[in-house]
Design an enzyme around this catalytic site. Structure first.
Site, PDB file in Angstrom:
ATOM      1  N   LYS A 482       0.837  -1.198   0.000  1.00 40.78           N
ATOM      2  CA  LYS A 482       0.000   0.000   0.000  1.00 40.78           C
ATOM      3  C   LYS A 482       0.875   1.253   0.000  1.00 40.78           C
ATOM      4  O   LYS A 482       2.057   1.189   0.349  1.00 40.78           O
ATOM      5  CB  LYS A 482      -0.910  -0.019   1.227  1.00 40.78           C
ATOM      6  CG  LYS A 482      -0.150  -0.105   2.536  1.00 40.78           C
ATOM      7  CD  LYS A 482      -1.051  -0.530   3.688  1.00 40.78           C
ATOM      8  CE  LYS A 482      -0.258  -0.526   4.980  1.00 40.78           C
ATOM      9  NZ  LYS A 482      -0.939  -1.226   6.051  1.00 40.78           N
ATOM     10  N   ARG A 580     -10.807  -0.353  14.367  1.00 40.90           N
ATOM     11  CA  ARG A 580     -10.642   0.480  13.180  1.00 40.90           C
ATOM     12  C   ARG A 580     -11.661   0.002  12.150  1.00 40.90           C
ATOM     13  O   ARG A 580     -12.665   0.631  11.934  1.00 40.90           O
ATOM     14  CB  ARG A 580      -9.198   0.367  12.676  1.00 40.90           C
ATOM     15  CG  ARG A 580      -8.827   1.366  11.628  1.00 40.90           C
ATOM     16  CD  ARG A 580      -7.317   1.401  11.346  1.00 40.90           C
ATOM     17  NE  ARG A 580      -6.817   0.174  10.711  1.00 40.90           N
ATOM     18  CZ  ARG A 580      -5.558   0.024  10.290  1.00 40.90           C
ATOM     19  NH1 ARG A 580      -4.672   1.002  10.453  1.00 40.90           N
ATOM     20  NH2 ARG A 580      -5.169  -1.104   9.728  1.00 40.90           N
ATOM     21  N   TYR A 708      15.574  31.773   5.724  1.00 37.23           N
ATOM     22  CA  TYR A 708      14.427  32.537   6.208  1.00 37.23           C
ATOM     23  C   TYR A 708      14.550  32.828   7.702  1.00 37.23           C
ATOM     24  O   TYR A 708      14.947  31.943   8.480  1.00 37.23           O
ATOM     25  CB  TYR A 708      13.139  31.732   6.008  1.00 37.23           C
ATOM     26  CG  TYR A 708      12.687  31.645   4.574  1.00 37.23           C
ATOM     27  CD1 TYR A 708      12.392  32.793   3.837  1.00 37.23           C
ATOM     28  CD2 TYR A 708      12.537  30.406   3.966  1.00 37.23           C
ATOM     29  CE1 TYR A 708      11.956  32.688   2.525  1.00 37.23           C
ATOM     30  CE2 TYR A 708      12.099  30.294   2.650  1.00 37.23           C
ATOM     31  CZ  TYR A 708      11.816  31.449   1.936  1.00 37.23           C
ATOM     32  OH  TYR A 708      11.386  31.353   0.649  1.00 37.23           O
ATOM     33  N   MET A 757      11.043  25.078   1.277  1.00 38.51           N
ATOM     34  CA  MET A 757      10.137  24.205   0.529  1.00 38.51           C
ATOM     35  C   MET A 757      10.909  23.271  -0.401  1.00 38.51           C
ATOM     36  O   MET A 757      10.638  22.070  -0.446  1.00 38.51           O
ATOM     37  CB  MET A 757       9.147  25.047  -0.289  1.00 38.51           C
ATOM     38  CG  MET A 757       8.082  24.202  -0.959  1.00 38.51           C
ATOM     39  SD  MET A 757       7.056  25.127  -2.092  1.00 38.51           S
ATOM     40  CE  MET A 757       6.141  26.181  -0.995  1.00 38.51           C
TER      41      MET A 757
END
Ligand SMILES: *Cc1c(COP(=O)(O)O)cnc(C)c1O
Length: 813
Positions: A482, A580, A708, A757
């Site tokens: 998965k 779940r 930054y 980023m």
């Protein structure tokens, strides 16, 4: 090789079943997919963790193979020779040892913890102007790889270079008997495979067992090795500090070059080499020592060493243009490694169509006629659709290849590139270095940015086999793929699992399963969380839904009945405490009454999931879950009169609750090399390495800031490197500001300021490096587990968080 069966029988102490002891044997094989010259092949049926050679006998007989070494004879056939032995692997080794004795030229045997393959390849490069060399292909250094390498020797060769790798005691004598080296090289003793040995002494003693018969042993002089060395063995040693060594070598590194100051027989001289990392320097020195031993003059040594280049030992799989897959083996073209590359191509099965781009082949030790006939046979048995040859020699043999196209040179090929049409196919690119096939690779490769996640397929196989070995032989294995195989890349890994003969795959959502099925995966796939909107697609693609509620069951049955399905496989999930997904006990009677006598679906398996398999503090709770699962699944099976596959264990369950294997287990994170048990972790191999490069380097002064918010202020003059990877790639912003680090040239570089980023900045003040150098973001070190602990999360989140814009590259060693 020219032997007859009758010569071989006594060597293997085999029992002979057959009528043709006079059959000629010209080559040996253990793999039904890479046969050549079938009629004259001796096929050893090896029993491995995933394949049993005996299963292929019938198929091989149909292909014309007439001689087999087996551990049991099932169907004696008058035309076929069977040589029956106790253990076919031992027989292969005995055969290789027997064959080796027919040759008396010098053989170099290389062992040690690291550097074996590089030393072997470099020696081959350095000595090949003067010798016809046979060497181990790639890193074929195991109990199977060594005999296969040695069997490649033929009458034209006059020097051999073989590597031997061991992982535990009592393996080296066997390899010694096969290689029987006359010159020994011990590269170094590091921590690789430490778990197989009790202590360093035992490991050294074992490695030295390669050398009892050598004329000379070349090694880096070292007290812990000397303590175990047989004084009768003649040595030729080097050192940077120990003056009693035969050769003293000091080195000085500046940027990407190193100069070696050498003292030998009281003479001093200096040699420059194009490397700066410690490992390469050590490997070059081992080669240099061999050249001294062979009495090369100083100028030749300097000349050849200056030409050394980093060797790419791996086959890389890359995404290409027009939906192609590229297998890049553009740095070598010898006959042995061509065979390996073709096997790899076969195991990848990405597309139906297969193209081989191949340069002239050097150093095969065969006459060209014979060589290209053999290549042509391999091309046919591997069902290659198209061969594109580049080079004068291969152009001359164009007629041997059906659908062959040839070009006299690389330039000629490039000029015709546009007319060749590459699409929807797998392309194996294999060329000698002098052909510069990396230019072809770069034309065919899909262009993305420089940050990549490299996936080691050998490590995946290793980890799979590690867990497989913990199971009872009859326990099945479902592997969870998965979320793109936990971030590693769905399709390629599913292909490998199919090759490893996993029993089931598990995905979270239908679309993940559809992607696998439409790319040719045949293994059954269970969908953990099928939404009712996806039921149509699930049925159409023959996926198998996990059903966890009455509502879901009724909805699925409604569609299945409209389609008049019969016995469609479904899986029932029971809630035993995870809370779940799953049926509660109060729903059982209704569940049973719906399924009783229902012909539309068939309960393939019953499963549950554990909440605490990784945490022994909740041992009692885990046992209750297992007990409850056993009780409920037994009850359902009895009421429906079925015997479904039952399964509850995930990775840590396999380790902590081996008594609860039932019929199958569901392996997840362990396959990807991560365990939450420190001891078990030692036995797993690292699978993914997240890499990038240095984009820019600058020096800032005390008081200046980086990034930054000016969160990093330099206290002194500081060298800063910028790396093109950021939080959009899955590296948490909080990994910056001194908490995290990357590794450049084996040294830690702390991340300064916050991660941006798309970029981050690191302090490289004390690290020799240049722009363009490789940067390790995650892998062996820092490991995913280490990063997860520092960031107060779990490895699962880090792994699956690596964004899809990072290109995945798969490779085998
Ligand atoms: C993800 C998952 C697994 C595998 O768990 P690991 O801890 O990664 O081994 C097994 N079963 C189910 C139901 C899962 O969702």
């Amino acid at each position: 090789m020219s032997l007859v069966v009758n010569d071989i029988i006594p060597q293997l102490q085999a029992e002979f079943f057959g009528n043709h002891p006079e059959n000629s044997i010209q080559n040996v094989s253990i793999d039904s997919r890479s046969l050549q010259n079938n009629e004259f092949t001796l096929f050893f049926c090896i029993i491995g963790p995933n394949h049993n050679g005996h299963d292929y006998i019938q198929e091989l007989i149909e292909k014309g193979v007439k001689n087999f070494v087996v551990s049991q004879v099932v169907n004696p056939t008058p035309e076929i020779n069977f040589l029956k032995v106790e253990d076919t692997l031992v027989a292969l080794q005995q055969f290789a040892a027997f064959y080796r004795k027919k040759f008396s030229f010098p053989i170099i045997g290389v062992t040690g913890s690291n550097g074996k393959t590089i030393v072997k390849e470099w020696l081959n490069f350095l000595l090949s102007p003067d010798y016809n060399i046979i060497r181990s292909p790639k890193s074929y250094n195991s109990q199977v790889g060594v005999p296969l390498s040695v069997i490649g020797i033929n009458e034209q060769h006059n020097l051999g270079i073989f590597e031997a790798g061991i992982s535990t005691v009592n393996e080296m004598q066997k390899l010694e008997a096969i290689i029987h080296p006359t010159i020994g090289i011990l590269t170094n003793i590091g921590s690789a495979h430490d778990e197989g040995f009790e202590n360093l002494g035992q490991k050294i003693k074992e490695k030295l067992k390669l050398f009892p018969n050598v004329d000379v042993l070349i090694y880096n002089k070292n007290k812990s090795i000397d303590a175990f060395l047989n004084p009768n063995i003649k040595t030729f040693s080097w050192s940077s500090s120990d003056k009693s060594a035969d050769v003293l070598i000091h080195h000085k590194t500046t940027n990407d070059k190193t100069s070696l100051n050498i003292t030998i027989d009281k003479t001093c001289f200096k040699i420059n080499i194009p490397f700066s990392d410690e490992a390469s320097i050590e490997n070059v020195i081992q080669c240099l020592m061999v050249m001294f031993y062979f009495k090369y003059d100083f100028d030749t040594i300097q000349n050849r060493l200056s030409l050394l280049y980093p060797i790419e030992m791996r086959l890389k799989v890359k995404k290409g243009i027009n939906n192609t897959t590229i297998i890049d083996d553009s740095y070598s073209s010898d006959f042995q490694s061509l065979k390996i590359a073709l096997d790899f191509l076969e195991s990848q099965k990405q597309h139906h169509k297969k193209t081989l781009i191949l340069s002239d082949i050097f150093q095969s030790g065969l006459e060209n006629d014979e060589l290209y006939s053999r290549v042509s046979q391999m091309v046919i048995s591997n069902k290659i659709n198209r061969v594109i040859g580049v080079g004068e020699t291969i152009s001359h043999y164009k007629h041997k290849f059906l659908n062959g196209i040839t070009f006299l040179s690389q330039a000629d090929f490039l000029a015709h590139f546009d007319s060749l049409q590459f699409e929807n196919e797998t392309i194996l690119i294999k060329g000698a270095r002098s052909f510069h096939f990396e230019e072809i690779v770069s034309l065919l490769e899909e262009k993305t940015h420089e940050t990549v996640l490299e996936i080691n397929l050998n490590a995946l196989s290793h980890n799979y086999n590690f867990y497989k070995a913990k199971l009872k032989p009859e326990t099945k294995m479902m592997v969870m793929v998965k979320a793109f195989s936990y971030g590693n890349g769905g399709l390629e890994i599913a292909k490998l699992l199919e090759y490893l003969k996993a029993d089931y795959l598990g995905v979270a959502f239908a679309d993940e399963g559809i992607a696998l099925k439409s790319n040719g995966i045949h293994l059954p796939i269970m969908v953990l969380n099928p939404e009712s909107t996806s039921f149509e697609a699930i049925i159409q693609h023959e996926l198998e839904p996990e059903i966890y509620s009455l509502k879901g069951l009724n909805a699925f049955l409604k569609i299945a009945k409209q389609k008049h399905l019969k016995d469609f496989p479904i899986h029932l999930k029971i809630d035993t405490g995870m809370h779940r997904l799953g049926f509660d006990e109060i729903h059982l009677e209704e569940l049973i009454s719906i399924l009783k006598n229902c012909k539309t679906v068939q309960v393939k398996s019953i499963l549950s999931h554990m909440a605490t398999s990784d945490d022994l503090a909740h041992h009692d709770f885990a046992l209750e879950q297992i007990e409850k699962f056993n009780r409920i699944s037994t009850y359902i099976s009895a009421a429906l009169e079925i015997s479904p596959i039952r399964h509850i264990l995930n990775t840590s369950g396999i380790s902590n609750y081996p008594q609860a294997q039932f019929d199958m287990v569901r392996l997840g994170i362990g396959l990807y090399g991560i365990s939450n048990d420190a001891n078990e972790q030692k036995f797993l191999e690292n699978v993914g390495t997240l890499k990038s490069v240095i984009s820019q380097i600058r020096t800032i002064q005390a008081g200046e800031s980086v990034g930054y918010g000016r969160r990093f202020i330099a206290e002194k003059e500081t060298k800063i490197a910028t790396i093109p990877i950021g939080y959009a790639d899955g590296i948490r912003r909080s990994w910056g500001n001194g908490l995290g680090f990357v590794v450049i040239n084996n040294q830690k570089a702390s991340i300064v300021g916050s991660v941006c980023m798309d970029m981050l900045m690191v302090d490289i003040t004390d690290i020799p490096c240049v722009e363009g150098n490789e940067v390790i973001i995650l892998g062996e070190n820092p490991s995913v587990s280490f990063m997860a602990a520092k960031l107060s999360t779990i490895p699962y989140e880090i792994l699956t968080g690596i964004s899809q814009r990072v290109k995945r590259i798969f490779y085998r060693e």
